[in-house]
Design a protein around this motif. Structure first.
Motif, short mmCIF file in Angstrom:
data_model
loop_
_atom_site.label_atom_id
_atom_site.label_comp_id
_atom_site.label_asym_id
_atom_site.label_seq_id
_atom_site.Cartn_x
_atom_site.Cartn_y
_atom_site.Cartn_z
N PHE A 17 0.60 -1.42 0.12
CA PHE A 17 -0.04 -0.06 0.10
C PHE A 17 0.96 1.38 0.05
CE2 PHE A 17 0.79 -1.69 4.07
CZ PHE A 17 0.68 -0.39 5.14
N VAL A 98 -2.88 -2.99 -2.91
CA VAL A 98 -4.04 -2.33 -2.53
C VAL A 98 -4.32 -1.12 -3.54
CG1 VAL A 98 -4.80 -0.80 -0.79
CG2 VAL A 98 -3.43 -2.79 -0.02
N PHE A 101 -8.78 2.40 -0.60
CA PHE A 101 -9.42 2.14 0.97
C PHE A 101 -10.97 2.70 0.83
CE2 PHE A 101 -5.11 2.29 1.65
CZ PHE A 101 -4.62 1.24 2.52
N ALA A 144 -9.26 -2.89 2.89
CA ALA A 144 -8.09 -2.42 1.73
C ALA A 144 -8.63 -3.29 0.58
CB ALA A 144 -6.75 -2.83 2.20
N CYS A 146 -7.91 -4.86 -2.57
CA CYS A 146 -6.57 -4.86 -3.73
C CYS A 146 -7.00 -6.05 -4.54
CB CYS A 146 -5.52 -5.67 -2.67
SG CYS A 146 -5.82 -7.22 -1.82
#
Length: 260
Positions: A17, A98, A101, A144, A146
């Protein structure tokens, strides 16, 4: 995860991230206890077994003789070995990047594909960024999002804290979720019916998940025993709508209060 025997990682790589690289391992978070029925010949009760047979020469093959291949539009198969797949030019095979968010509550439940993995730090150097990410997600209530390739598929995934551990839950791609169309009826309800429904929900609040179990195996064992002994089993009654909605809601509230 049991502490008596170390779990086996199903994926090893890094969760990234920004410029932070967090080496992690993924471990299966769930296990199925499904009852599996065997195939049998109806005529004589013999067990039915499936054999691997080559379409070209009719030869029966052992598992060691079977490989995998990609089928071209003309039907030809291009053989692919495990070594070939290890060199698949896909960054997410070893890196879960990631993408962003989002509030965990904003992840549509229908998107969860049913695969969940505990995320563990891979090595001492990973412990601090792991703790940081878990704490930041817990404080913000975020997940998160991803993309990661596990086994033979690349998927979207949501990473969020669960009982003090990071949990990765795979998600369906947007084009894998069907539109419900016009399934929802447009029939209106009264304010009194809505109030009673909310009251019934409060009376039935909470579920003791630890006391729940899959009763299919027990029912199957009863059925098998009856088949062997010639006994009879009674089918459970099927609920049927009866009376008007308001009356049923009022009776349900009274019954829920009596059961407490």
């Amino acid at each position: 995860m049991s502490s008596s025997s170390p779990p086996r990682a199903v994926w090893t790589g890094a969760l990234t991230f920004g410029l932070v690289v967090l080496p992690v391992r993924l471990y299966s978070a769930t296990e199925e206890h499904a009852v599996r029925l065997r195939e049998m010949h109806k005529g004589d009760g013999g067990r039915v077994r499936h054999r691997r047979v080559c379409e070209r020469d009719g030869q029966e093959l052992g598992l060691e003789d079977v490989g995998r291949g990609y089928e071209l539009p003309d039907g030809r198969l291009v053989p692919l070995t495990d070594e070939d797949l290890d060199h698949l030019p896909l960054p997410t095979r070893h890196t879960a990047q990631v993408l962003g968010f989002v509030p965990l509550a904003d992840v549509d439940p229908i998107s969860y594909s049913g695969k969940s993995y505990y995320v563990g730090p891979a090595g001492n150097a990973a412990e601090r960024p792991y703790t940081l990410l878990a704490a930041a997600l817990a404080r913000s209530g975020a997940a998160a999002i991803c993309r990661v390739a596990i086994r033979t598929r690349e998927r979207l995934a949501a990473v969020h804290p669960h009982q003090g551990t990071l949990l990765l839950q795979s998600l369906l791609w947007p084009d894998e979720v069907r539109d419900p169309g016009d399934l929802a009826p447009s029939t209106p309800v009264t304010e009194r019916e809505l109030e009673l429904a909310e009251l019934l929900m409060r009376e039935l609040a909470g579920v003791e998940a630890a006391e729940l179990r899959d009763r299919y195996r027990e029912a199957l064992e009863q059925l098998v025993d009856a088949k062997i002994t010639g006994g009879q089993i009674e089918a459970p009654p099927q609920p049927e709508p009866a009376g008007d909605l308001l009356t049923m809601l009022e009776a349900s509230v009274r019954a829920a209060r009596a059961d407490r």
